[in-house]
Design a protein around this motif. Structure first.
Motif, short mmCIF file in Angstrom:
data_model
loop_
_atom_site.label_atom_id
_atom_site.label_comp_id
_atom_site.label_asym_id
_atom_site.label_seq_id
_atom_site.Cartn_x
_atom_site.Cartn_y
_atom_site.Cartn_z
N LEU A 37 0.83 -1.21 0.00
CA LEU A 37 0.00 0.00 0.00
C LEU A 37 0.86 1.26 0.00
O LEU A 37 0.54 2.24 -0.67
N LEU A 38 1.96 1.23 0.72
CA LEU A 38 2.88 2.36 0.75
C LEU A 38 3.49 2.60 -0.62
O LEU A 38 3.61 3.75 -1.07
N ALA A 39 3.85 1.52 -1.31
CA ALA A 39 4.42 1.64 -2.65
C ALA A 39 3.40 2.22 -3.62
O ALA A 39 3.71 3.09 -4.43
N PHE A 40 2.15 1.74 -3.54
CA PHE A 40 1.12 2.27 -4.42
C PHE A 40 0.92 3.77 -4.18
O PHE A 40 0.88 4.56 -5.13
N SER A 41 0.83 4.17 -2.92
CA SER A 41 0.60 5.58 -2.61
C SER A 41 1.76 6.46 -3.02
O SER A 41 1.60 7.64 -3.33
N ALA A 42 2.98 5.88 -3.07
CA ALA A 42 4.16 6.67 -3.41
C ALA A 42 4.12 7.19 -4.84
O ALA A 42 4.68 8.24 -5.15
N GLY A 43 3.44 6.46 -5.72
CA GLY A 43 3.42 6.85 -7.12
C GLY A 43 2.27 7.75 -7.52
O GLY A 43 2.17 8.14 -8.70
N THR A 44 1.42 8.11 -6.59
CA THR A 44 0.23 8.87 -6.97
C THR A 44 -0.09 9.93 -5.93
O THR A 44 0.55 10.03 -4.88
N GLY A 45 -1.08 10.75 -6.23
CA GLY A 45 -1.55 11.79 -5.33
C GLY A 45 -2.95 12.20 -5.72
O GLY A 45 -3.48 11.74 -6.74
N ASN A 46 -3.55 13.06 -4.93
CA ASN A 46 -4.92 13.50 -5.21
C ASN A 46 -4.88 14.59 -6.28
O ASN A 46 -5.28 15.74 -6.05
N THR A 47 -4.40 14.22 -7.46
CA THR A 47 -4.22 15.16 -8.56
C THR A 47 -5.54 15.55 -9.21
O THR A 47 -5.63 16.60 -9.86
N GLY A 48 -6.56 14.71 -9.05
CA GLY A 48 -7.84 14.98 -9.68
C GLY A 48 -8.82 15.67 -8.75
O GLY A 48 -9.16 16.84 -8.95
N TYR A 49 -9.26 14.98 -7.71
CA TYR A 49 -10.28 15.51 -6.81
C TYR A 49 -9.85 16.84 -6.19
O TYR A 49 -10.63 17.77 -6.08
N PHE A 50 -8.58 16.91 -5.75
CA PHE A 50 -8.09 18.11 -5.09
C PHE A 50 -7.31 19.01 -6.05
O PHE A 50 -7.50 20.22 -6.08
N GLY A 51 -6.41 18.41 -6.82
CA GLY A 51 -5.51 19.20 -7.65
C GLY A 51 -6.19 19.94 -8.78
O GLY A 51 -5.82 21.08 -9.11
N LEU A 52 -7.20 19.30 -9.41
CA LEU A 52 -7.83 19.94 -10.56
C LEU A 52 -8.53 21.26 -10.22
O LEU A 52 -8.35 22.25 -10.94
N PRO A 53 -9.32 21.34 -9.14
CA PRO A 53 -9.91 22.64 -8.80
C PRO A 53 -8.86 23.72 -8.56
O PRO A 53 -9.06 24.89 -8.91
#
Length: 311
Positions: A96-112
């Motif tokens: 789970l830590l490895a999966f989270s390391a490659g991503t972020g809340n780029t859509g729900y939070f980042g897009l606005p």
């Protein structure tokens, strides 16, 4: 570039936290099971949202190069974190830590936030960067997560069944052949991005509704925060500085890259953890902590990074 207004972050933040609260109420008061919601997101809502975004964006070789670059960056980072943590954490936590390391809340939070900070062409650049990270989530990231619970063969079989990869290829085929998606179909697909955001954040609350205090793992949360708010900002700033040294870099693209580096953890961490049964409660707590820290850290980080990058 426009000056960063910290108040611009509060609207997206409170909206997302309201969705989390709705999910918590649904789990606590209505006994809603989040697992079917996770399955719905992964196998139906995410692929249709992804397909719509690609066909509307009109992918060009330049845009797809951005998608490839963010996909490779996310994948390599996740693989490195998995290698470093697999002997320091339990198998499920490491995955789970490895999966989270490659991503972020780029859509729900980042897009606005991107819509506030960037002009239309900058938002398009940002979206194609986000597509690469989303593609990582449902290929390499999903595989690494599945390896925390399943064998190599079983993990690969699960990826083959994921429709998002096929939605990506279908969108490229439609765009490459110059085919027009019927307007009625595009109008029908317009509801999916908002649905994806709503259910993606609600599932965090649904998972938190089942969490007890004994499931709080400070070591795991600390590692997630260090990667998301320590490693990623440095990586984004380094990428901008290197690209600026190699060739002229547009301020819009530079800002899009910096924004990728400062968003909180992805809600999809919980979605994938729920689908695969790998410590979803710990993932939900880590996502909540980084989301609550976002309005304090993002203005500080972006202001400093923009100054260092000369934006």
């Amino acid at each position: 570039m426009p000056a960063l207004d910290p108040g611009a972050l509060m609207g997206p933040l409170w909206t997302l936290l309201a969705y989390v609260a709705l999910g918590w109420l649904a789990a606590r008061r209505l006994a809603v099971d989040p697992r079917p919601v996770a399955t719905l997101l992964i196998y139906l809502i995410a692929p249709l949202t992804f397909f719509r975004a690609l066909t509307l964006g009109g992918p060009t070789p330049g845009y797809l190069l951005l998608t490839l670059a963010t996909f490779l960056t996310a994948s390599l980072l996740a693989l490195a974190v998995h290698r470093l943590t697999r002997h320091r954490f339990a198998a499920q936590e490491s995955a789970l830590l490895a999966f989270s390391a490659g991503t972020g809340n780029t859509g729900y939070f980042g897009l606005p936030v991107a819509l506030v900070l960037l002009p239309p062409e900058g938002v398009t650049l940002y979206l194609f960067c986000v597509l690469g990270i989303t593609l990582y989530e449902f290929t390499v990231g999903f595989y690494l997560s599945a390896r925390g619970q399943f064998s190599v063969g079983e993990s690969l079989a699960k990826i083959v069944r994921l429709p998002l990869v096929y939605a990506f290829l279908a969108a490229l085929l439609v765009s490459g052949l110059g085919m027009a998606v019927p307007e009625a179909a595009m109008e029908g697909l317009a509801v999916f991005p908002a649905t994806y955001t709503l259910l993606g954040m609600m599932i965090i609350g649904m998972t938190l509704g089942r969490v007890s205090l004994r499931e709080v793992d400070g070591r795991f949360i600390g590692a997630c925060v260090a990667i998301r708010y320590g490693l990623w900002p440095l990586l984004a700033l380094g990428a901008v500085l290197v690209l600026q040294a190699l060739a002229p870099l547009s301020p819009e693209l530079a800002m899009a890259i910096l924004l990728l580096g400062v968003v909180p953890m992805a809600a999809n961490v919980v979605v994938v953890a729920m689908e695969l049964g790998i410590a979803p409660a710990k993932g939900a707590l880590a996502v909540l902590v980084t989301t609550l820290a976002a309005p304090l850290l993002i203005p500080l980080y972006l202001t400093l990074m923009m100054r260092l990058a000369g934006l």
